[in-house]
Design a protein around this motif. Sequence first.
Motif, PDB file in Angstrom:
ATOM      1  N   LEU A 109      34.328  37.045  38.141  1.00  0.00           N
ATOM      2  CA  LEU A 109      34.184  36.063  39.217  1.00  0.00           C
ATOM      3  C   LEU A 109      33.332  35.036  38.933  1.00  0.00           C
ATOM      4  CD1 LEU A 109      34.882  38.127  42.266  1.00  0.00           C
ATOM      5  CD2 LEU A 109      36.645  37.107  40.921  1.00  0.00           C
ATOM      6  N   ARG A 110      33.580  33.674  39.282  1.00  0.00           N
ATOM      7  CA  ARG A 110      32.702  32.693  38.994  1.00  0.00           C
ATOM      8  C   ARG A 110      31.414  32.717  39.549  1.00  0.00           C
ATOM      9  NH1 ARG A 110      34.246  26.176  38.898  1.00  0.00           N
ATOM     10  NH2 ARG A 110      32.572  25.428  37.566  1.00  0.00           N
ATOM     11  N   SER A 111      31.433  33.437  41.095  1.00  0.00           N
ATOM     12  CA  SER A 111      30.268  33.469  41.694  1.00  0.00           C
ATOM     13  C   SER A 111      29.509  34.744  41.379  1.00  0.00           C
ATOM     14  CB  SER A 111      30.544  33.694  43.068  1.00  0.00           C
ATOM     15  OG  SER A 111      31.545  34.890  43.425  1.00  0.00           O
ATOM     16  N   LEU A 112      30.106  35.555  40.318  1.00  0.00           N
ATOM     17  CA  LEU A 112      29.235  36.863  40.092  1.00  0.00           C
ATOM     18  C   LEU A 112      29.322  36.944  38.676  1.00  0.00           C
ATOM     19  CD1 LEU A 112      30.558  39.362  42.874  1.00  0.00           C
ATOM     20  CD2 LEU A 112      28.511  38.147  42.650  1.00  0.00           C
ATOM     21  N   PRO A 113      28.882  36.004  37.930  1.00  0.00           N
ATOM     22  CA  PRO A 113      28.720  36.115  36.540  1.00  0.00           C
ATOM     23  C   PRO A 113      28.044  37.485  35.772  1.00  0.00           C
ATOM     24  CG  PRO A 113      27.148  34.415  36.938  1.00  0.00           C
ATOM     25  CD  PRO A 113      27.794  34.953  38.487  1.00  0.00           C
ATOM     26  N   ASN A 114      28.770  37.893  34.667  1.00  0.00           N
ATOM     27  CA  ASN A 114      28.120  38.963  33.763  1.00  0.00           C
ATOM     28  C   ASN A 114      28.222  40.001  34.883  1.00  0.00           C
ATOM     29  OD1 ASN A 114      27.524  37.425  31.666  1.00  0.00           O
ATOM     30  ND2 ASN A 114      25.514  36.804  32.845  1.00  0.00           N
ATOM     31  N   LEU A 172      34.318  38.535  49.786  1.00  0.00           N
ATOM     32  CA  LEU A 172      35.361  38.282  49.528  1.00  0.00           C
ATOM     33  C   LEU A 172      35.794  36.439  49.709  1.00  0.00           C
ATOM     34  CD1 LEU A 172      38.542  39.117  48.684  1.00  0.00           C
ATOM     35  CD2 LEU A 172      38.895  39.220  51.106  1.00  0.00           C
ATOM     36  N   HIS A 173      36.178  35.779  48.288  1.00  0.00           N
ATOM     37  CA  HIS A 173      36.497  34.518  48.553  1.00  0.00           C
ATOM     38  C   HIS A 173      37.889  34.354  47.729  1.00  0.00           C
ATOM     39  CE1 HIS A 173      32.318  33.760  49.700  1.00  0.00           C
ATOM     40  NE2 HIS A 173      32.083  34.691  49.005  1.00  0.00           N
ATOM     41  N   ILE A 174      39.056  34.254  48.702  1.00  0.00           N
ATOM     42  CA  ILE A 174      40.148  34.066  48.012  1.00  0.00           C
ATOM     43  C   ILE A 174      40.196  32.567  47.464  1.00  0.00           C
ATOM     44  CG2 ILE A 174      42.415  33.881  48.597  1.00  0.00           C
ATOM     45  CD1 ILE A 174      41.539  36.667  48.536  1.00  0.00           C
ATOM     46  N   GLY A 175      40.885  32.377  46.085  1.00  0.00           N
ATOM     47  CA  GLY A 175      41.067  31.303  45.445  1.00  0.00           C
ATOM     48  C   GLY A 175      39.914  31.034  44.381  1.00  0.00           C
ATOM     49  N   GLU A 176      39.098  31.943  44.560  1.00  0.00           N
ATOM     50  CA  GLU A 176      37.771  31.794  43.594  1.00  0.00           C
ATOM     51  C   GLU A 176      38.405  31.805  42.033  1.00  0.00           C
ATOM     52  OE1 GLU A 176      33.480  33.605  42.607  1.00  0.00           O
ATOM     53  OE2 GLU A 176      34.371  34.273  44.086  1.00  0.00           O
ATOM     54  N   GLN A 177      37.646  31.233  41.469  1.00  0.00           N
ATOM     55  CA  GLN A 177      38.034  30.948  39.775  1.00  0.00           C
ATOM     56  C   GLN A 177      37.664  32.439  39.214  1.00  0.00           C
ATOM     57  OE1 GLN A 177      37.124  27.708  37.577  1.00  0.00           O
ATOM     58  NE2 GLN A 177      37.215  28.534  35.538  1.00  0.00           N
ATOM     59  N   ALA A 178      38.220  32.611  38.276  1.00  0.00           N
ATOM     60  CA  ALA A 178      38.062  34.182  37.550  1.00  0.00           C
ATOM     61  C   ALA A 178      38.507  34.063  36.108  1.00  0.00           C
ATOM     62  CB  ALA A 178      38.673  35.383  38.394  1.00  0.00           C
ATOM     63  N   GLU A 179      37.642  34.999  35.552  1.00  0.00           N
ATOM     64  CA  GLU A 179      38.490  35.359  33.841  1.00  0.00           C
ATOM     65  C   GLU A 179      38.669  36.560  33.829  1.00  0.00           C
ATOM     66  OE1 GLU A 179      35.101  33.601  31.663  1.00  0.00           O
ATOM     67  OE2 GLU A 179      35.448  31.190  32.279  1.00  0.00           O
TER      68      GLU A 179
END
Length: 306
Positions: free
Chosen positions: A256-261, A295-302
């Motif tokens: 998740l973008r807010s939790l890199p690595n 939980l952040h619905i809509g958050e960018q993810a890879e």
Amino acid sequence: MNTKIKGLLILSAVAAIAAGIFYKKVIEPKTVSAPTPVIVPKTDEHTVFGVGTLEAKEVVVIAPKIPAKIQAVFADEGDVVTQNQLLAACDTSELQAQSEENNASIAKSRSQLAGAKAQIESLKAKKNLADATLKRYRILLKDKYIAQAQFDEILAAAKSADAELVSASENLKLLSSDIAKSHATLKSTEAKIDDLMLKSPIDGIVLSRNAEAGSTIGAGSAVFRIANPKTLWVKIYVDERQSGLVKIGQSATVELRSLPNQPFKGEVSRIGTESDRITEERPVYIRLLEAPKSLHIGEQAEAQIF
């Protein structure tokens, strides 16, 4: 050595030096060193990459079935709620009045029903007496002890008793029907009252709160949106040239973008059947096997599928 010869020797030496410099700078071929090769890291050709957003498969909308005025709100965005927890209460004063009216109508109908049952018992006794009298008068008429007019009066009384009993029985059915109808109306009113007590149907997280106490909302207008954290998945888009490598059940990792690595484990649970005609990408849904604490619905993810 005369001066002329010495001048010629010096001139020759200068010319030789200049010729050497010219050869070095212009004529002599230059040595070009080979460039340092760029080392490109090898990637696994079977790994598929995609970018998308975090979504919840199960998102419940909490809304009243009828227009209502919000009386109190007990939950806010981001709150963790449990099944059947009261989230908001709407004004039910009108429905409560209808409920009381229905209860009064039922009580009245029951009282009338009791009277009708007592009347039927009385009419049954009256009919039995009329039938017995008619039976005796038939014998008396046959033996010529009474006139025909007297018999006709007894016969009419017996028929009247039958008619009254039939009428009372029909009235009893009507009262019973009225009570059943009032019960159905009361049940419907109570259901509406219960619907205006907005409760969570699942254990989840409040994604949004769209009304405040005192506001009036229409039927079906969302007051809360609640997500089930157990149904989190990431919807990514995969290039069509790689989409053929993706299969249901494949393992994946998601960042998740807010939790890199901080990769989360997941698996492919659905592959879209329709590609985007412009970007030439296909949607792929990856179910998260472990949910993030926030939980952040809509958050960018890879995601990586392998």
